[in-house]
Write a protein that holds these residues in place. Structure first.
Motif, PDB file in Angstrom:
ATOM      1  N   VAL A  90       0.816  -1.214   0.000  1.00 23.50           N
ATOM      2  CA  VAL A  90       0.000   0.000   0.000  1.00 23.50           C
ATOM      3  C   VAL A  90       0.848   1.262   0.000  1.00 23.50           C
ATOM      4  CG1 VAL A  90      -2.181  -0.833   0.880  1.00 23.50           C
ATOM      5  CG2 VAL A  90      -0.282  -0.449   2.452  1.00 23.50           C
ATOM      6  N   GLY A  91       2.134   1.136   0.112  1.00 24.77           N
ATOM      7  CA  GLY A  91       2.986   2.308  -0.067  1.00 24.77           C
ATOM      8  C   GLY A  91       3.603   2.846   1.198  1.00 24.77           C
ATOM      9  N   ASP A  92       2.802   2.971   2.269  1.00 22.78           N
ATOM     10  CA  ASP A  92       3.347   3.625   3.461  1.00 22.78           C
ATOM     11  C   ASP A  92       3.898   2.619   4.461  1.00 22.78           C
ATOM     12  OD1 ASP A  92       0.943   2.564   3.966  1.00 22.78           O
ATOM     13  OD2 ASP A  92       0.183   4.229   5.182  1.00 22.78           O
ATOM     14  N   SER A  93       4.058   1.356   4.033  1.00 19.69           N
ATOM     15  CA  SER A  93       4.516   0.342   4.959  1.00 19.69           C
ATOM     16  C   SER A  93       6.024   0.157   4.852  1.00 19.69           C
ATOM     17  CB  SER A  93       3.802  -0.964   4.656  1.00 19.69           C
ATOM     18  OG  SER A  93       4.252  -1.952   5.500  1.00 19.69           O
ATOM     19  N   ARG A  94       6.622  -0.238   5.978  1.00 18.08           N
ATOM     20  CA  ARG A  94       8.060  -0.404   6.013  1.00 18.08           C
ATOM     21  C   ARG A  94       8.454  -1.669   5.223  1.00 18.08           C
ATOM     22  NH1 ARG A  94      11.548  -1.839  10.177  1.00 18.08           N
ATOM     23  NH2 ARG A  94       9.798  -2.370  11.508  1.00 18.08           N
ATOM     24  N   VAL A  95       9.435  -1.550   4.351  1.00 20.38           N
ATOM     25  CA  VAL A  95       9.887  -2.704   3.565  1.00 20.38           C
ATOM     26  C   VAL A  95      10.938  -3.470   4.357  1.00 20.38           C
ATOM     27  CG1 VAL A  95      11.015  -3.432   1.453  1.00 20.38           C
ATOM     28  CG2 VAL A  95       9.358  -1.572   1.391  1.00 20.38           C
ATOM     29  N   LEU A  96      10.695  -4.743   4.534  1.00 26.32           N
ATOM     30  CA  LEU A  96      11.619  -5.581   5.296  1.00 26.32           C
ATOM     31  C   LEU A  96      12.689  -6.183   4.411  1.00 26.32           C
ATOM     32  CD1 LEU A  96       9.506  -7.778   7.722  1.00 26.32           C
ATOM     33  CD2 LEU A  96      11.170  -6.023   8.325  1.00 26.32           C
ATOM     34  N   LEU A  97      12.253  -6.535   3.195  1.00 26.93           N
ATOM     35  CA  LEU A  97      13.082  -7.425   2.395  1.00 26.93           C
ATOM     36  C   LEU A  97      12.605  -7.306   0.956  1.00 26.93           C
ATOM     37  CD1 LEU A  97      14.974 -10.076   2.954  1.00 26.93           C
ATOM     38  CD2 LEU A  97      12.825 -11.298   2.775  1.00 26.93           C
ATOM     39  N   GLN A  98      13.541  -7.386   0.037  1.00 27.93           N
ATOM     40  CA  GLN A  98      13.120  -7.367  -1.365  1.00 27.93           C
ATOM     41  C   GLN A  98      13.432  -8.705  -2.005  1.00 27.93           C
ATOM     42  OE1 GLN A  98      14.529  -3.994  -3.650  1.00 27.93           O
ATOM     43  NE2 GLN A  98      12.376  -3.383  -3.682  1.00 27.93           N
ATOM     44  N   VAL A  99      12.379  -9.301  -2.558  1.00 31.35           N
ATOM     45  CA  VAL A  99      12.577 -10.552  -3.276  1.00 31.35           C
ATOM     46  C   VAL A  99      12.213 -10.304  -4.720  1.00 31.35           C
ATOM     47  CG1 VAL A  99      12.001 -13.000  -3.355  1.00 31.35           C
ATOM     48  CG2 VAL A  99      11.791 -11.745  -1.205  1.00 31.35           C
ATOM     49  N   TRP A 100      13.233 -10.311  -5.567  1.00 28.64           N
ATOM     50  CA  TRP A 100      12.993 -10.076  -6.990  1.00 28.64           C
ATOM     51  C   TRP A 100      12.204  -8.782  -7.144  1.00 28.64           C
ATOM     52  CZ3 TRP A 100       8.810 -12.564 -10.363  1.00 28.64           C
ATOM     53  CH2 TRP A 100       9.102 -12.369 -11.728  1.00 28.64           C
ATOM     54  N   VAL A 101      10.984  -8.774  -7.754  1.00 27.83           N
ATOM     55  CA  VAL A 101      10.284  -7.499  -7.875  1.00 27.83           C
ATOM     56  C   VAL A 101       9.323  -7.272  -6.715  1.00 27.83           C
ATOM     57  CG1 VAL A 101      10.404  -7.469 -10.385  1.00 27.83           C
ATOM     58  CG2 VAL A 101       8.446  -8.538  -9.249  1.00 27.83           C
TER      59      VAL A 101
END
Ligand SMILES: Nc1ncnc2c1ncn2[C@@H]1O[C@H](COP(=O)(O)OP(=O)(O)O)[C@@H](O)[C@H]1O
Ligand SMILES: [Mg+2]
Lengths: 261, 271
Positions: A90-101
């Motif tokens: 949703v956009g305003d959430s903290r990103v923990l980890l990126q997996v591919w896209v």
């Protein structure tokens, strides 16, 4: 041998002695609390403080952990993974980890955990119920309370059918292997083994349906008269009180949804 | 083909100790009946002969093969096993194909398969029903299809698990005839049975099991004479055997011929 056909474990315990309807109401209370009750941690608390202690009370903890582990962990684990990876960002959430896209967000993980723990409550409460309640006991208790015999039959037959099919399937596999069928070879061999293994299962079940219908009718199944029961199922004051308590919990759970504080 | 069972123990995963140290030898071409109360371990024991079950302890040898070293599909070439309920194996659209399934799995040549199938059908009196769908047959004839489907595999050892249970007199006679022909062909026949008359009339050796152990093992007459021991595993000797004993005949008898011979001698010597 005949006990192998259901999940039921015959054992002396206070949970076994509880009236089947009480246990059934309790299971639904757990499920409704888990899905509609307040709080992120409620489903987990229900497992840790409710279902697991109850499995000890019923002296079926080993079987409970084994069944839950085999049946639930893979499904719940898979669900958790998929939900946390594919939760819409949703956009305003903290990103923990990126997996591919894909972005794994805190929100996604929280949502996945909640879903997984709810499902865990639902299925494992039922497992506990099945482990400590003999299906025919449930059926006679419910019919005594006015449930239609046909309906009770459909329910118990459904509870029993999977373990029964499993037992039958393993006998069929043994019988066909004894005739030289190779069930663990190449892919082609396995496909070839499909008909000899499923054929008797299907035909056998069809033959059985007819035999069952005759057997049930021979005991005046469709008779409209009031029936007596050989087995007395205890229903104490405590049972009644417990049922009201669980019903209250169910109402409160729905209530907390309707009037968010 | 010789069967050697050595100190065999079997415990089911659920924890039931079904076999508690069984040792026995069955010579090639022997006819053995296995008796004993329900749950004594008869089925568990014979399932070791074709590898469906593996020993928890001890060993089973079929000829020169240790059953632990061979797959069930290999052992199927040496040991044929007729399960109790034919409905758990029938799947083809006609009797002929059902009977041909086993030998095909064993990789026999088409000519040999055809010959074996014809022979098995003749032996079980199914020749005129070979185009019929097994499920259109009565349950007694389905039983014969199950027998035929194992006989056609031409194995040196044949096991029957309770073949006469629920069968009418005519079919029991047919099954007895199958056992007799297999004996003449030099096959080893092992039969689990609760039908003590069938056992007494068709088998030379009886093994009685009780609670996972061998209670008695020997020539049929000797075993049937032990009525008190047999009672502990809920086996009653045949009526004629018991009558002979009540009359005080000096020998144990188990069929009409033996009874009459012993009785004539008894009357003759009494005077
Ligand atoms: N698949 C199984 N799992 C657990 N216990 C079993 C199984 N099959 C048989 N048993 C138990 O093993 C014992 C011997 O059974 P079985 O060999 O079938 O006896 P029999 O054929 O002489 O009636 C019994 O106590 C039975 O309950
Ligand atoms: Mg048996």
């Amino acid at each position: 041998m005949k006990d192998k056909l259901t999940f039921y474990i015959e054992r002396e315990s206070s949970l076994h002695r509880v009236n089947p309807l009480t246990k059934l109401v309790m299971v639904f209370a757990f499920i409704i609390l888990a899905f509609f009750g307040p709080g992120f941690w409620l489903p987990s608390l229900l497992v840790v403080l409710g279902i697991i202690p109850l499995s000890f009370l019923g002296r079926v903890q080993r079987e409970y952990f084994r069944t839950a582990g085999r049946l639930l962990l893979p499904v719940v684990g898979f669900l958790f993974l998929m939900q946390s990876v594919f939760h819409p960002d949703v956009g305003d959430s903290r990103v923990l980890l990126q997996v591919w896209v894909l972005n794994v967000t805190v929100e996604g993980v929280r949502f996945a955990y909640l879903t997984a723990s709810r499902i865990f409550v639902m299925v494992s409460a039922f497992i506990l119920f099945l482990l400590t309640t003999h299906p025919s006991e449930l059926m006679s208790d419910l019919t005594r309370r006015g449930l239609s015999g046909t309906f009770a039959y459909v329910i118990t037959a459904t509870l029993q059918i999977i373990p029964q099919m499993q037992a039958k399937a393993s006998t069929i596999i043994d019988a066909q292997r004894s005739r030289g069928l190779d069930t663990d070879g190449s892919f082609r061999k396995r496909v070839g083994a499909l008909l000899p293994l499923t054929g008797p299962l299907v035909f056998g079940s069809l033959v059985e349906v007819e035999e069952r219908a005759i057997a049930i009718e021979a005991r005046a199944f469709t008779s409209k008269l009031e029936k007596t029961s050989l087995r007395e199922i205890p229903d104490t004051k405590l049972d009644k009180a417990a049922r009201w308590f669980f019903l209250l919990l169910i109402v409160l759970a729905f209530g907390s949804k309707l009037w968010p504080s | 083909m010789r069967i050697v069972v050595n100190e065999l123990h079997h415990t089911y995963p659920a924890g039931v100790e079904a076999l508690r140290g069984i040792s026995l030898v069955i010579e090639a071409g022997e006819q053995v009946a296995m008796v004993g109360q329900n749950g004594a371990g008869k089925t568990t024991l014979v399932k070791h002969f074709n590898g469906l079950l593996q020993p928890t302890q001890g060993s089973v040898h079929i000829g020169d093969w240790d059953t632990r070293e061979h797959a069930v599909s290999q052992l199927a070439a040496r040991v044929g096993y007729v399960f109790q309920n034919p409905d758990e194996q029938l799947f083809t659209k006609n009797v002929h194909d059902e009977v041909a399934f086993g030998p095909r799995n064993l990789g026999y040549s088409p000519e040999r398969i055809e010959r074996l199938v014809e022979d098995a059908l003749a032996l079980t009196e199914l020749t005129d029903k070979k185009e019929t769908n097994p499920y259109d047959l009565s349950s007694t004839w389905r039983k014969m299809v199950a027998l035929a489907s194992i006989i056609s595999m031409d194995t040196p050892v044949v096991i029957f698990d309770e073949p006469t249970t629920g069968q009418d007199a005519a079919n029991i006679a047919r099954i007895a005839n199958v056992v007799r022909v297999l004996r003449e062909r030099g096959k080893t026949v092992i039969t689990i049975t609760h039908d003590i008359d069938f056992c007494a009339e068709n088998f030379e050796r009886i093994i009685a099991l009780a609670q996972g152990r061998v209670l008695l093992d020997g020539p049929a007459n000797d075993v049937l004479a032990e009525d008190e021991l047999l009672a502990t595993t809920y086996v009653d000797p045949p009526q004629l055997t018991r009558l002979g004993k009540r009359l005080g005949l000096p020998v144990t008898v188990r069929d009409e011929e033996q009874f009459l011979a012993a009785y004539r001698e008894f009357i003759g010597t009494e005077k």
